[in-house]
Design a protein around this motif. Structure first.
Motif, mmCIF file in Angstrom:
data_model
loop_
_atom_site.group_PDB
_atom_site.id
_atom_site.type_symbol
_atom_site.label_atom_id
_atom_site.label_comp_id
_atom_site.label_asym_id
_atom_site.label_seq_id
_atom_site.Cartn_x
_atom_site.Cartn_y
_atom_site.Cartn_z
ATOM 1 N N ALA A 220 0.830 -1.205 0.000
ATOM 2 C CA ALA A 220 0.000 0.000 0.000
ATOM 3 C C ALA A 220 0.865 1.255 0.000
ATOM 4 C CB ALA A 220 -0.929 0.005 1.216
ATOM 5 N N ILE A 221 2.001 1.199 0.699
ATOM 6 C CA ILE A 221 2.913 2.348 0.739
ATOM 7 C C ILE A 221 3.498 2.600 -0.646
ATOM 8 C CG2 ILE A 221 5.169 3.136 1.553
ATOM 9 C CD1 ILE A 221 4.485 1.870 4.266
ATOM 10 N N GLU A 222 3.937 1.557 -1.324
ATOM 11 C CA GLU A 222 4.502 1.731 -2.656
ATOM 12 C C GLU A 222 3.482 2.300 -3.622
ATOM 13 O OE1 GLU A 222 7.751 1.440 -3.716
ATOM 14 O OE2 GLU A 222 7.921 1.430 -1.528
ATOM 15 N N GLN A 223 2.251 1.861 -3.507
ATOM 16 C CA GLN A 223 1.202 2.384 -4.383
ATOM 17 C C GLN A 223 0.973 3.862 -4.103
ATOM 18 O OE1 GLN A 223 -2.445 0.085 -4.627
ATOM 19 N NE2 GLN A 223 -3.644 1.926 -5.119
ATOM 20 N N LEU A 224 0.963 4.213 -2.830
ATOM 21 C CA LEU A 224 0.760 5.611 -2.444
ATOM 22 C C LEU A 224 1.902 6.483 -2.968
ATOM 23 C CD1 LEU A 224 -0.465 7.952 -0.900
ATOM 24 C CD2 LEU A 224 0.548 7.055 1.195
ATOM 25 N N LEU A 225 3.137 6.016 -2.827
ATOM 26 C CA LEU A 225 4.294 6.782 -3.277
ATOM 27 C C LEU A 225 4.325 6.905 -4.800
ATOM 28 C CD1 LEU A 225 7.067 5.406 -0.885
ATOM 29 C CD2 LEU A 225 5.818 7.578 -0.716
ATOM 30 N N ASP A 226 3.977 5.848 -5.506
ATOM 31 C CA ASP A 226 3.950 5.910 -6.967
ATOM 32 C C ASP A 226 2.904 6.910 -7.435
ATOM 33 O OD1 ASP A 226 5.969 4.110 -7.433
ATOM 34 O OD2 ASP A 226 4.637 2.387 -7.750
ATOM 35 N N THR A 227 1.749 6.892 -6.782
ATOM 36 C CA THR A 227 0.678 7.805 -7.162
ATOM 37 C C THR A 227 1.053 9.236 -6.826
ATOM 38 O OG1 THR A 227 -0.966 6.080 -6.737
ATOM 39 C CG2 THR A 227 -1.767 8.345 -6.834
ATOM 40 N N SER A 228 1.740 9.418 -5.714
ATOM 41 C CA SER A 228 2.103 10.748 -5.252
ATOM 42 C C SER A 228 3.255 11.369 -6.019
ATOM 43 C CB SER A 228 2.482 10.697 -3.766
ATOM 44 O OG SER A 228 1.397 10.249 -2.992
ATOM 45 N N PHE A 229 4.307 10.576 -6.293
ATOM 46 C CA PHE A 229 5.517 11.134 -6.884
ATOM 47 C C PHE A 229 5.840 10.611 -8.275
ATOM 48 C CE2 PHE A 229 6.166 11.057 -2.202
ATOM 49 C CZ PHE A 229 6.104 12.424 -2.004
ATOM 50 N N GLY A 230 5.112 9.598 -8.729
ATOM 51 C CA GLY A 230 5.361 9.074 -10.060
ATOM 52 C C GLY A 230 6.408 7.971 -10.070
ATOM 53 N N PRO A 231 6.396 7.143 -11.095
ATOM 54 C CA PRO A 231 7.325 6.011 -11.192
ATOM 55 C C PRO A 231 8.787 6.414 -11.355
ATOM 56 C CG PRO A 231 6.140 6.298 -13.244
ATOM 57 C CD PRO A 231 5.475 7.190 -12.245
ATOM 58 N N LYS A 232 9.043 7.671 -11.720
ATOM 59 C CA LYS A 232 10.430 8.108 -11.918
ATOM 60 C C LYS A 232 11.046 8.671 -10.637
ATOM 61 C CE LYS A 232 10.028 9.080 -16.860
ATOM 62 N NZ LYS A 232 10.212 10.095 -17.934
ATOM 63 N N ARG A 233 10.337 8.536 -9.543
ATOM 64 C CA ARG A 233 10.831 9.094 -8.282
ATOM 65 C C ARG A 233 12.189 8.510 -7.894
ATOM 66 N NH1 ARG A 233 9.025 5.353 -4.070
ATOM 67 N NH2 ARG A 233 7.587 3.830 -4.968
ATOM 68 N N HIS A 234 12.458 7.285 -8.297
ATOM 69 C CA HIS A 234 13.709 6.618 -7.917
ATOM 70 C C HIS A 234 14.939 7.230 -8.590
ATOM 71 C CE1 HIS A 234 11.685 3.480 -5.656
ATOM 72 N NE2 HIS A 234 10.813 3.388 -6.642
ATOM 73 N N THR A 235 14.735 8.102 -9.569
ATOM 74 C CA THR A 235 15.877 8.726 -10.243
ATOM 75 C C THR A 235 16.318 10.007 -9.542
ATOM 76 O OG1 THR A 235 14.484 10.071 -11.717
ATOM 77 C CG2 THR A 235 15.022 7.837 -12.445
ATOM 78 N N LYS A 236 15.565 10.471 -8.583
ATOM 79 C CA LYS A 236 15.889 11.717 -7.893
ATOM 80 C C LYS A 236 17.116 11.544 -6.997
ATOM 81 C CE LYS A 236 11.077 13.269 -7.891
ATOM 82 N NZ LYS A 236 11.331 14.376 -8.835
ATOM 83 N N THR A 237 17.792 12.651 -6.743
ATOM 84 C CA THR A 237 18.999 12.636 -5.922
ATOM 85 C C THR A 237 18.759 11.994 -4.562
ATOM 86 O OG1 THR A 237 19.912 14.604 -7.007
ATOM 87 C CG2 THR A 237 20.725 14.091 -4.796
ATOM 88 N N VAL A 238 17.650 12.345 -3.909
ATOM 89 C CA VAL A 238 17.393 11.798 -2.570
ATOM 90 C C VAL A 238 17.224 10.289 -2.600
ATOM 91 C CG1 VAL A 238 16.455 13.896 -1.550
ATOM 92 C CG2 VAL A 238 14.941 12.394 -2.859
ATOM 93 N N TYR A 239 16.679 9.769 -3.693
ATOM 94 C CA TYR A 239 16.520 8.318 -3.792
ATOM 95 C C TYR A 239 17.859 7.633 -4.001
ATOM 96 C CZ TYR A 239 11.482 7.808 -3.500
ATOM 97 O OH TYR A 239 10.196 7.757 -3.024
ATOM 98 N N ARG A 240 18.763 8.300 -4.689
ATOM 99 C CA ARG A 240 20.081 7.703 -4.881
ATOM 100 C C ARG A 240 20.813 7.571 -3.545
ATOM 101 N NH1 ARG A 240 20.243 11.086 -9.512
ATOM 102 N NH2 ARG A 240 21.854 12.460 -8.647
ATOM 103 N N LEU A 241 20.537 8.488 -2.638
ATOM 104 C CA LEU A 241 21.160 8.417 -1.315
ATOM 105 C C LEU A 241 20.561 7.285 -0.472
ATOM 106 C CD1 LEU A 241 21.333 12.231 -0.449
ATOM 107 C CD2 LEU A 241 23.294 10.687 -0.732
ATOM 108 N N ARG A 242 19.361 6.844 -0.831
ATOM 109 C CA ARG A 242 18.681 5.789 -0.070
ATOM 110 C C ARG A 242 18.884 4.396 -0.663
ATOM 111 N NH1 ARG A 242 13.213 9.162 -0.913
ATOM 112 N NH2 ARG A 242 13.622 10.930 0.460
ATOM 113 N N ARG A 243 19.320 4.337 -1.906
ATOM 114 C CA ARG A 243 19.387 3.051 -2.606
ATOM 115 C C ARG A 243 20.221 2.013 -1.856
ATOM 116 N NH1 ARG A 243 20.983 4.487 -8.068
ATOM 117 N NH2 ARG A 243 18.830 5.267 -8.094
ATOM 118 N N ASN A 244 19.615 0.834 -1.661
ATOM 119 C CA ASN A 244 20.263 -0.287 -0.974
ATOM 120 C C ASN A 244 20.590 0.001 0.492
ATOM 121 O OD1 ASN A 244 20.246 -1.896 -3.324
ATOM 122 N ND2 ASN A 244 22.126 -0.922 -4.049
ATOM 123 N N ILE A 245 19.970 1.040 1.023
ATOM 124 C CA ILE A 245 20.133 1.368 2.437
ATOM 125 C C ILE A 245 18.791 1.138 3.122
ATOM 126 C CG2 ILE A 245 20.683 3.186 4.090
ATOM 127 C CD1 ILE A 245 23.061 2.405 2.397
#
Length: 221
Positions: free
Chosen positions: A13-38
């Protein structure tokens, strides 16, 4: 409405909410790169839920925090993402999640929180651009949206350099405290741009201030 620690049953449910809120490209943002695999900080990942007429738990909002390093030597938290169901954006739910989680972070001994979000919103929770003036992010980000909060006065004094990834740890979702059925996401979920209810304007503010739709669209990403 109930605020509790995130459980594995909330993941979908969280992933669905985040995808709807920020879009599927959210993982390309700088903040997501800092979180990757963490792994996120399990004790600071909260969800807001309620029970519907059928007795099912419905996800209304989510907030997470991640470990980062400042200048290669100072530990800090990065707030985000935070998202709220669209039909609850004017209830001040984003602000409640922020205040609740910041109080918990302080109680757990954390000293610094940074984020990228709408400054006018987060200022109410105590965040400011000034305290992170000596820091930079490893990617494109509007400088005005990069802010910080000292949970301990003076914690950011003299801290400079690049915001970097924390040492990779065994990736895991917040520990399951109690067994619970899958959580259903609220209908038409959208991002909670912490305007009057969630983003970059941290300074302990009244939990129930109404939030404008325009501000809510610019939630912390």
């Amino acid at each position: 409405m109930n605020i509790s620690l995130e459980q594995p049953a909330h993941a979908a449910a969280i992933e669905q909410l985040l995808d709807t809120s920020f879009g599927p490209k959210r993982h390309t943002k700088t903040v997501y790169r800092l979180r990757r695999n963490i792994a996120p900080v399990a004790d600071l990942c909260f969800v807001a839920t309620e029970t519907d007429a059928d007795g099912q738990e419905v996800l209304l909002g989510t907030i997470r925090y991640w470990p980062v390093m400042l200048g290669g030597k100072v530990h800090a938290l990065m707030l985000g993402p935070i998202a709220i169901s669209p039909d609850r954006r004017s209830d001040g739910l984003g602000g409640k999640l922020i205040r609740h989680s910041l109080e918990q972070a302080r109680a757990l001994g954390h000293r610094i929180v940074i984020l990228v979000g709408d400054a006018p919103y987060y200022v109410r929770f105590g965040f400011s651009r000034a305290v992170v003036a000596g820091l930079s992010l490893p990617g494109p980000v509007d400088p005005a949206r990069f802010q910080g909060l000292e949970l301990v006065p003076g914690a950011l004094d003299g801290v400079t350099g690049m915001v970097g990834r924390a040492a990779p740890a065994r990736t895991r979702t917040p520990a399951l405290r109690t067994a619970s059925p899958a959580v259903r996401p609220a209908a038409k979920i959208t991002t909670l741009p912490l305007p009057a209810a969630d983003p970059v304007s941290p300074n302990p503010v009244p939990l129930d201030l109404p939030v404008s739709r325009r501000r809510l669209r610019r939630a912390a990403r």
